[in-house]
Write a protein that holds these residues in place. Structure first.
Motif, PDB file in Angstrom:
ATOM      1  N   TYR A 185       0.849  -1.187   0.000  1.00 59.98           N
ATOM      2  CA  TYR A 185       0.000   0.000   0.000  1.00 59.98           C
ATOM      3  C   TYR A 185       0.882   1.234   0.000  1.00 59.98           C
ATOM      4  O   TYR A 185       2.037   1.194   0.426  1.00 59.98           O
ATOM      5  N   ASP A 186       0.326   2.320  -0.527  1.00 60.19           N
ATOM      6  CA  ASP A 186       1.061   3.580  -0.663  1.00 60.19           C
ATOM      7  C   ASP A 186       2.380   3.366  -1.411  1.00 60.19           C
ATOM      8  O   ASP A 186       3.387   4.028  -1.133  1.00 60.19           O
ATOM      9  N   GLY A 187       2.344   2.418  -2.367  1.00 59.61           N
ATOM     10  CA  GLY A 187       3.532   2.155  -3.172  1.00 59.61           C
ATOM     11  C   GLY A 187       4.602   1.336  -2.480  1.00 59.61           C
ATOM     12  O   GLY A 187       5.659   1.065  -3.062  1.00 59.61           O
ATOM     13  N   ARG A 188       4.363   0.920  -1.222  1.00 62.01           N
ATOM     14  CA  ARG A 188       5.352   0.145  -0.453  1.00 62.01           C
ATOM     15  C   ARG A 188       5.015  -1.340  -0.539  1.00 62.01           C
ATOM     16  O   ARG A 188       3.917  -1.753  -0.172  1.00 62.01           O
ATOM     17  N   GLU A 189       5.942  -2.123  -1.022  1.00 67.84           N
ATOM     18  CA  GLU A 189       5.723  -3.556  -1.179  1.00 67.84           C
ATOM     19  C   GLU A 189       5.995  -4.289   0.130  1.00 67.84           C
ATOM     20  O   GLU A 189       7.023  -4.075   0.775  1.00 67.84           O
ATOM     21  N   GLN A 228      -8.744  -4.126  -2.169  1.00 72.83           N
ATOM     22  CA  GLN A 228      -7.632  -3.342  -2.670  1.00 72.83           C
ATOM     23  C   GLN A 228      -6.964  -4.120  -3.798  1.00 72.83           C
ATOM     24  O   GLN A 228      -7.132  -5.329  -3.915  1.00 72.83           O
ATOM     25  N   THR A 260      -3.593  -7.649   4.662  1.00 75.91           N
ATOM     26  CA  THR A 260      -3.487  -7.058   3.321  1.00 75.91           C
ATOM     27  C   THR A 260      -3.780  -8.112   2.255  1.00 75.91           C
ATOM     28  O   THR A 260      -4.474  -7.840   1.263  1.00 75.91           O
TER      29      THR A 260
END
Length: 235
Positions: free
Chosen positions: A13-17, A53, A44
Motif C-alpha cells: 500500500y502507498d507504493g510500499r511492497e 484493494q 493485506t
C-alpha cells in the motif's frame, strides 16, 4: 478444484511492497490457516483477495463458478461495529445484501436460510435480542451466521477468536471445523494461534521474511514450521 488461485502476487500500500511474488491455491474443502509475524501482510492479503484493494502485481483467479460477492467474510470487529443497534435476526439477514442488488427486500428462501444458519450457530434464543447487548462469543456466532448467508462455498475469517476466553475460543474452533467437515465449506483463516492452526488446518500459508505454503504435515517438518512451533502458541 481450485476456488482461489494466486499467481505471482506482489502486495502493499502507498507504493510500499510488503509481499513479493506470492503464489498458492486453495481447493474446495481445504482449511487454510494464514500465519506469520505482525505486519507481515496477512490482512493485506485477505483484503486483496476480497477485492477491497488491488495487488501491485500478479493476479487472483477464481474457479468452480465462485464470485467474489459469494465469499462469506468475518472481519475483525471495530468498537463501533460491536455497538451496532440491530437485532440478531437483522444482522444475520444482512449477509444477503450482496445478493439483493436493487431488490429492497429479502425473499422467503433467504429468510428461511437465515433461520437455518441461526440454528446451526446455536443462537435461536438470541434472535430477537439486540446485537450490542451480546457477549463477544455470542456476537461472533451471529457474525458467522451472517457470513454463511453470503456463501455455501468459502469463508474468510480474520482472527475469529480474538479477545474470546478459552472456553468460547474452543467452541468457535469446533463450529468452524464442523462447517468445514460436515458442510464442505472451504475455510481461509488468519490466525495468531499456531497451536490451533496445527490442530485444525489442512494447509498452512506462512508469510513474512520467509514464505511457506503446503500441507499441515509438510509445514511441521519444514525449517520455518519447526522454528515457530518451538516459539510457542502465539505468532
Amino acid at each position: 478444484m481450485a476456488l482461489i488461485t494466486c499467481q505471482n502476487l506482489c502486495l502493499g500500500y502507498d507504493g510500499r511492497e510488503i509481499l513479493h511474488d506470492l503464489s498458492f491455491e486453495v481447493n474446495s474443502g481445504d482449511y487454510l490457516c494464514i500465519v506469520g509475524e505482525n505486519g507481515s501482510g496477512k490482512s493485506t492479503l485477505m483484503r486483496t483477495i476480497l477485492g477491497l484493494q488491488r495487488p501491485l502485481a500478479g493476479q487472483i483467479l477464481t474457479g468452480d463458478g465462485l464470485r467474489v460477492s459469494e465469499i462469506g467474510y468475518l472481519p475483525q470487529q471495530t468498537p463501533v461495529q460491536k455497538d451496532f443497534p440491530a437485532s440478531v435476526r437483522e444482522v444475520v439477514l444482512s449477509g444477503f445484501e450482496g445478493k439483493c442488488g436493487w431488490r429492497p427486500f429479502y425473499t422467503k428462501a433467504e429468510k428461511q436460510q437465515a433461520e437455518e444458519n441461526i440454528r446451526a450457530m446455536g443462537i435461536e434464543a438470541l434472535s430477537r435480542r439486540c446485537y450490542r447487548e451480546l457477549s463477544g462469543g455470542q456476537q461472533q456466532r451471529v457474525l458467522l451466521a451472517r457470513a454463511l448467508c453470503a456463501t455455501s462455498k468459502l469463508l474468510f475469517l480474520d482472527e475469529p477468536v480474538s479477545g474470546l476466553d478459552p472456553r468460547v475460543t474452543a467452541e468457535m474452533y469446533e463450529l468452524i471445523e464442523k462447517l468445514n467437515k460436515e458442510q464442505s465449506i472451504t475455510i481461509i483463516m488468519i490466525s495468531h494461534d499456531i497451536a490451533a492452526a496445527l490442530r485444525y488446518a489442512s494447509h498452512i500459508l506462512h508469510i513474512g521474511d520467509r514464505v511457506f505454503f503446503g500441507t499441515n504435515a509438510a509445514y511441521q517438518e519444514s525449517g520455518i514450521g519447526t522454528v515457530f512451533m518451538k516459539g510457542g502458541d502465539v505468532l
